[in-house]
Design an enzyme around this catalytic site. Structure first.
Site, PDB file in Angstrom:
ATOM      1  N   GLU A 257       0.841  -1.197   0.000  1.00 28.43           N
ATOM      2  CA  GLU A 257       0.000   0.000   0.000  1.00 28.43           C
ATOM      3  C   GLU A 257       0.879   1.250   0.000  1.00 28.43           C
ATOM      4  OE1 GLU A 257      -3.320  -0.240   2.691  1.00 28.43           O
ATOM      5  OE2 GLU A 257      -3.269   1.920   3.087  1.00 28.43           O
TER       6      GLU A 257
ATOM      7  N   ASP B 108       0.175   5.386   0.618  1.00 28.00           N
ATOM      8  CA  ASP B 108      -0.900   6.223   1.144  1.00 28.00           C
ATOM      9  C   ASP B 108      -0.654   7.713   0.982  1.00 28.00           C
ATOM     10  OD1 ASP B 108      -2.284   4.011   2.068  1.00 28.00           O
ATOM     11  OD2 ASP B 108      -1.485   4.153   4.095  1.00 28.00           O
TER      12      ASP B 108
ATOM     13  N   GLU C  54      -3.248  10.456   2.874  1.00 26.99           N
ATOM     14  CA  GLU C  54      -4.491  10.652   3.613  1.00 26.99           C
ATOM     15  C   GLU C  54      -4.506  12.069   4.179  1.00 26.99           C
ATOM     16  OE1 GLU C  54      -6.015   6.543   5.443  1.00 26.99           O
ATOM     17  OE2 GLU C  54      -4.080   7.151   6.266  1.00 26.99           O
TER      18      GLU C  54
END
Length: 277
Positions: A96, A98, A100
């Site tokens: 993953e 990210d 955010e």
């Protein structure tokens, strides 16, 4: 240099592709009517209320690519909300990458939270404040992922680099195809000041808008050979001197957390990549 495994995958399982339409190239995965596509597929909005948020994902999976999207974040008191933009594979041992955006009380800056997971393990966070109001207009957020490194950009300015140190025994997301995801959801237990500031539901529905999605990447297909090591400029992209200066400027002035500086969190020693060039 590419490992033999990566060269095999690139030559046998991927084709180059570009996608740029929310109406045809993504699937709404949750939230139902809280996800609305407009402007002939060029724009999408997600809403969050007390019952649910919403999210979408790319129809295709990719192994390496350059992912651009313009986002306008939740305006006003967005405390407790998270607008997420990330790449991920599936399963407990997923990879993953990210970005955010953690909401805030009105007048306080958003926190941009970045992280990398390999084989289900993360703990590689860096956080930043943005040098503009990300709710007033659309801004371009980019994840560039190639065999050498991962680079995060904001309006073309690099904010973080995570390099491939597999040769030194550090795991790197290079073997699992990932989809692009975005979502708007409630994380009041941790998002704003560690969960001390809760979501004010009298401000709902909260809305984030997405525009100009542009993905150039190697599509997981099981056949095809057009995405070799030299097929696209992003496949071998590195930071030039001017970009290195911009990166240093961002990290000096706007970085608010770096896991590689948190010795208290890692009493047995910082992760090995923190000491590698």
């Amino acid at each position: 240099m590419y490992s033999p495994a990566i060269l095999f995958l690139l030559s046998s399982a991927f084709i180059s592709a570009s996608m740029a339409n929310f109406g045809t190239d993504v699937d709404v995965t949750w939230g139902g009517q809280r996800a609305v596509v407009t402007n002939n597929g060029q724009q999408l909005s997600l809403s969050l209320d007390r019952s649910s948020g919403a999210g979408f994902q790319s129809k295709q999976e990719f192994l390496f690519g350059k992912f651009d999207m313009k986002i306008k974040l939740v305006h006003g008191n967005s405390a407790g909300t998270v607008t997420a933009y990330y790449l991920s594979s599936q399963g407990a041992l997923h990879d993953e990458i990210d970005m955010e955006f953690l909401g805030n009380l009105s007048g306080q800056p958003y926190t941009l939270h970045t992280n990398v997971y390999t084989q289900g393990k993360g703990n590689k966070e860096q956080q930043f404040h943005l040098w503009f109001d990300p709710t007033a207009d659309f801004h371009t957020y980019t994840i560039l992922w190639n065999p050498q490194q991962i680079m995060w950009y904001v309006d073309g300015t690099p904010i973080r680099v995570y390099r491939n140190h597999e040769s030194s025994g550090v795991a790197y997301p290079s073997k699992q195809a990932m989809r692009m995801y975005s979502s708007l959801w409630d994380a009041e237990d941790w998002a704003t000041q560690g969960g001390r500031v809760k979501t004010d539901w009298t401000q709902a529905p909260f809305t984030a808008s997405f525009s100009n999605v542009d993905i150039n990447g190697c599509v997981w297909s099981g056949s095809g050979s057009s995405c070799g090591p030299s097929s696209s400029s992003w496949m071998n992209q590195v930071l030039v001197a001017s970009d290195q200066q911009k990166l240093a400027w961002v990290q000096k002035n706007y970085m608010t957390y770096n896991y590689c500086s948190d010795a208290q969190r890692f009493p047995q020693g910082l992760p090995p990549e923190c000491s590698l060039a």
